[in-house]
Motif scaffolding. Structure first.
Motif, PDB file in Angstrom:
ATOM      1  N   THR A  38      45.525  18.733 116.363  1.00 45.19           N
ATOM      2  CA  THR A  38      45.693  20.146 117.446  1.00 45.19           C
ATOM      3  C   THR A  38      45.817  21.426 116.548  1.00 45.19           C
ATOM      4  N   PRO A  39      45.672  23.047 117.467  1.00 43.18           N
ATOM      5  CA  PRO A  39      46.348  24.047 116.515  1.00 43.18           C
ATOM      6  C   PRO A  39      47.580  23.698 116.368  1.00 43.18           C
ATOM      7  N   ARG A  40      48.432  23.108 116.859  1.00 47.35           N
ATOM      8  CA  ARG A  40      50.009  22.800 116.308  1.00 47.35           C
ATOM      9  C   ARG A  40      50.030  22.517 114.960  1.00 47.35           C
ATOM     10  N   ASP A  41      49.068  21.093 115.095  1.00 44.88           N
ATOM     11  CA  ASP A  41      49.127  19.471 113.614  1.00 44.88           C
ATOM     12  C   ASP A  41      48.611  21.145 112.743  1.00 44.88           C
ATOM     13  N   VAL A  42      47.712  21.869 112.811  1.00 42.36           N
ATOM     14  CA  VAL A  42      47.574  22.933 111.759  1.00 42.36           C
ATOM     15  C   VAL A  42      48.779  23.708 111.477  1.00 42.36           C
ATOM     16  N   PHE A  43      49.409  23.537 112.368  1.00 43.44           N
ATOM     17  CA  PHE A  43      50.263  25.203 111.847  1.00 43.44           C
ATOM     18  C   PHE A  43      51.582  24.572 111.496  1.00 43.44           C
ATOM     19  N   GLU A  44      51.770  22.971 111.971  1.00 44.54           N
ATOM     20  CA  GLU A  44      53.062  22.118 111.301  1.00 44.54           C
ATOM     21  C   GLU A  44      52.397  21.971 109.631  1.00 44.54           C
ATOM     22  N   GLU A  45      51.425  22.192 109.356  1.00 41.47           N
ATOM     23  CA  GLU A  45      51.183  21.692 107.886  1.00 41.47           C
ATOM     24  C   GLU A  45      51.127  22.249 106.743  1.00 41.47           C
ATOM     25  N   LEU A  46      50.462  24.093 107.738  1.00 42.20           N
ATOM     26  CA  LEU A  46      50.706  25.128 107.411  1.00 42.20           C
ATOM     27  C   LEU A  46      52.115  26.141 106.508  1.00 42.20           C
ATOM     28  N   ARG A  47      53.194  25.370 107.651  1.00 41.76           N
ATOM     29  CA  ARG A  47      54.239  26.260 107.881  1.00 41.76           C
ATOM     30  C   ARG A  47      55.053  26.068 106.508  1.00 41.76           C
ATOM     31  N   PHE A  48      54.797  25.016 106.010  1.00 44.56           N
ATOM     32  CA  PHE A  48      55.593  24.519 105.010  1.00 44.56           C
ATOM     33  C   PHE A  48      55.589  25.424 103.054  1.00 44.56           C
ATOM     34  N   VAL A  49      54.022  25.645 103.203  1.00 47.04           N
ATOM     35  CA  VAL A  49      53.478  26.353 102.043  1.00 47.04           C
ATOM     36  C   VAL A  49      53.781  27.995 102.431  1.00 47.04           C
ATOM     37  N   TRP A  50      53.367  28.536 103.459  1.00 45.51           N
ATOM     38  CA  TRP A  50      53.985  29.364 103.512  1.00 45.51           C
ATOM     39  C   TRP A  50      55.275  29.943 103.603  1.00 45.51           C
ATOM     40  N   GLU A  51      56.119  29.526 104.001  1.00 47.33           N
ATOM     41  CA  GLU A  51      57.566  29.654 103.963  1.00 47.33           C
ATOM     42  C   GLU A  51      58.220  29.222 103.152  1.00 47.33           C
ATOM     43  N   LEU A  52      57.779  28.241 102.033  1.00 46.78           N
ATOM     44  CA  LEU A  52      58.216  27.720 100.773  1.00 46.78           C
ATOM     45  C   LEU A  52      57.889  29.603  99.677  1.00 46.78           C
ATOM     46  N   MET A  53      56.703  29.692  99.636  1.00 49.32           N
ATOM     47  CA  MET A  53      55.800  30.628  98.929  1.00 49.32           C
ATOM     48  C   MET A  53      56.625  31.803  99.573  1.00 49.32           C
ATOM     49  N   SER A  54      56.341  32.257 100.297  1.00 45.62           N
ATOM     50  CA  SER A  54      57.496  33.472 100.891  1.00 45.62           C
ATOM     51  C   SER A  54      58.917  33.526 100.254  1.00 45.62           C
ATOM     52  N   ALA A  55      59.600  32.575 100.335  1.00 47.29           N
ATOM     53  CA  ALA A  55      60.590  32.040 100.022  1.00 47.29           C
ATOM     54  C   ALA A  55      60.509  32.552  98.575  1.00 47.29           C
ATOM     55  N   ASP A  56      59.652  32.148  97.525  1.00 46.12           N
ATOM     56  CA  ASP A  56      59.488  31.813  96.041  1.00 46.12           C
ATOM     57  C   ASP A  56      59.377  33.665  95.345  1.00 46.12           C
ATOM     58  N   VAL A  57      58.877  34.703  97.052  1.00 44.64           N
ATOM     59  CA  VAL A  57      58.236  35.846  96.451  1.00 44.64           C
ATOM     60  C   VAL A  57      59.634  36.096  96.598  1.00 44.64           C
ATOM     61  N   LEU A  58      60.258  36.108  97.823  1.00 47.78           N
ATOM     62  CA  LEU A  58      61.589  36.965  97.586  1.00 47.78           C
ATOM     63  C   LEU A  58      62.449  37.219  97.048  1.00 47.78           C
ATOM     64  N   PHE A  59      62.928  35.702  95.989  1.00 50.53           N
ATOM     65  CA  PHE A  59      63.452  36.100  94.596  1.00 50.53           C
ATOM     66  C   PHE A  59      62.661  36.086  93.606  1.00 50.53           C
ATOM     67  N   LEU A  60      61.299  36.301  93.647  1.00 53.57           N
ATOM     68  CA  LEU A  60      60.025  37.073  92.254  1.00 53.57           C
ATOM     69  C   LEU A  60      60.305  37.959  92.314  1.00 53.57           C
ATOM     70  N   ILE A  61      60.177  38.725  93.136  1.00 53.19           N
ATOM     71  CA  ILE A  61      60.434  40.570  93.512  1.00 53.19           C
ATOM     72  C   ILE A  61      60.874  41.459  92.671  1.00 53.19           C
ATOM     73  N   PRO A  62      61.714  40.689  92.891  1.00 54.63           N
ATOM     74  CA  PRO A  62      62.798  41.942  92.457  1.00 54.63           C
ATOM     75  C   PRO A  62      62.930  41.495  90.751  1.00 54.63           C
TER      76      PRO A  62
END
Length: 438
Positions: A2-26
């Motif tokens: 289901t679309p929810r299953d897809v989102f649940e699987e993708l959210r970890f990657v998107w959130e983790l990479m966003s968090a890493d970039v948050l600290f990497l950029i500055p």
């Protein structure tokens, strides 16, 4: 699927990479263009979607499904960490540091949205995918923004490196990452295993992430503090060397002036208008030198003479007013540092009338006051009692005033800076009874 299953699987990657970039950029310098980052997001998103059928099979056929699925996220986290090293210039220790901070931030978002909100407080939300995605995004934006405000400036001041890659450092950082993952996955398992302590385990999960992020923030502050102290000590060492050079320069000037006076006496007996003109100009220069302040303190004489000569060379008018103050109890190099800060600022002023530095040393009862006044250009903003730099590399500026404050406190005194009518005022207060060599 289901679309929810897809989102649940993708959210970890998107959130983790966003968090890493948050600290990497500055903090870190990129190795290439943003295309590497985009390709990384696409690759890890595809990798997560490829795991989705495996995850469905595990849910049906394994009684340890939750443990196996949790273990899947460990290599995925490590792969994202390695990819961060590929995209940014990082040491191994710094890559693990970013991984720890990013994982703690991501897991805090996951716990709040998924475990607390979806599984306990509002289970029906999972059926409204658009609202579910929106709330997840808002949680990320809010929490990541707070963390960026807390970390960005400190990380920027680290100039691209926190910790050197030594075996000891690497082992400690790996142990911290392993402990974080063990605690978070343990609490997550308790949340699903026993509903009676679900909210308690979620709270412990969040507190663990907050504690880790607090430790990460404190470690950056400690690193910056140790570097600042090293810079100050280096400046004090440089002040000692500069004082020796200045003393040698003044002695050379003294000898030259002494010899020149005898030369002039001999020239006066000669005739010729050009020679008389030369004698007049030379006598004028000698008279200017003799107007310099001379005290009973040899170190103070050396410093004031050196500063006066430097100001004269840079077309700065230097005035000095001295009471009968005994500064012999201050070390020579400390005295040099305390009195040598304003010339660079005044050198940048274009108006000749404002290229002025005044120095006043007075004693009021048991307090010695050392004050310098000078004009400045532009506007000055203050932070933590010190002016913010206008230089491009702000991370390497400001140690002059910090070293003066350090020395003032070393002798039991204080330093304060202020501005009035475009005049920068630096005042150092030293108690006489504490002006002893520490």
């Amino acid at each position: 699927m289901t679309p929810r299953d897809v989102f649940e699987e993708l959210r970890f990657v998107w959130e983790l990479m966003s968090a890493d970039v948050l600290f990497l950029i500055p903090f870190a310098q990129r190795k290439g263009s943003w295309r590497r980052g985009i390709l990384g997001v696409l690759f890890f998103s595809a990798l997560s979607l490829a795991f989705l059928p495996i995850r469905k099979w595990i849910d049906v056929h394994s009684e340890f499904a939750s443990i196996i699925i949790c273990c899947w996220f460990i290599p995925l986290t490590l792969l994202i960490m390695l990819y961060s090293r590929f995209c940014f210039q990082l040491t191994t220790c710094d890559a693990i540091y970013i991984c720890i901070a990013g994982y703690a931030a991501q897991h805090m978002v996951y716990t709040i949205v998924h475990e607390v909100l979806i599984l306990r407080l509002w289970p029906a939300l999972s059926e409204h995918l658009a609202l579910y995605v929106l709330l997840s995004a808002l949680a990320c934006i809010l929490i990541y923004y707070v963390l960026y405000r807390l970390f960005a400036e400190k990380l920027r001041q680290c100039r691209g490196q926190l910790t050197e890659d030594t075996p000891g450092h690497i082992v400690v950082y790996i142990a911290c990452l392993a402990a974080l993952m063990f605690c978070t996955y343990g609490y997550q398992h308790l949340f699903l295993f026993d509903q009676r302590i679900a909210m308690l385990s979620a709270l412990l999960d969040i507190l663990t992430c907050v504690m880790v992020l607090g430790i990460q923030h404190t470690s950056v502050q400690m690193i910056l503090y140790s570097r600042e102290q090293a810079e100050i000590q280096q400046m004090l060492h440089d002040g000692e060397r500069n004082y020796a050079l200045s003393k040698e320069l003044v002695e050379v000037v003294n000898r030259s002036v002494h010899d020149l006076k005898y030369t002039l006496d001999a020239l006066k007996t000669e005739e010729g208008e050009a020679r008389q003109q030369l004698i007049h100009e030379t006598e004028k220069s000698i008279h200017q030198y003799q107007q310099l302040v001379h005290t009973d303190n040899e170190a103070l004489n050396t410093i004031l003479t050196e500063k006066s000569l430097l100001c004269d060379k840079r077309d700065i008018r230097f005035t000095c007013s001295l009471d009968d103050v005994n500064l012999d109890l201050l070390s020579l190099t400390d005295l040099y540092t305390l009195l040598g800060n304003a010339i660079e600022c005044v050198s940048q002023i274009s108006d000749p009338k404002k290229r002025v530095i005044s120095l006043t040393i007075q004693r009021h009862n048991d307090i010695i006051s050392i004050q310098t006044n000078n004009f400045y250009q532009g506007e000055i903003q203050f932070q933590s009692g010190l002016p913010c730099t206008t230089k491009e590399d702000s991370t390497r500026h400001g140690y002059g005033l910090k070293s003066i404050r350090y020395l003032a406190e070393k002798y039991g005194g204080s330093m304060c800076v202020s501005t009035q009518n475009h005049v920068f005022i630096l005042q150092i207060m030293l108690p006489v009874q504490k002006c002893v060599q520490p």
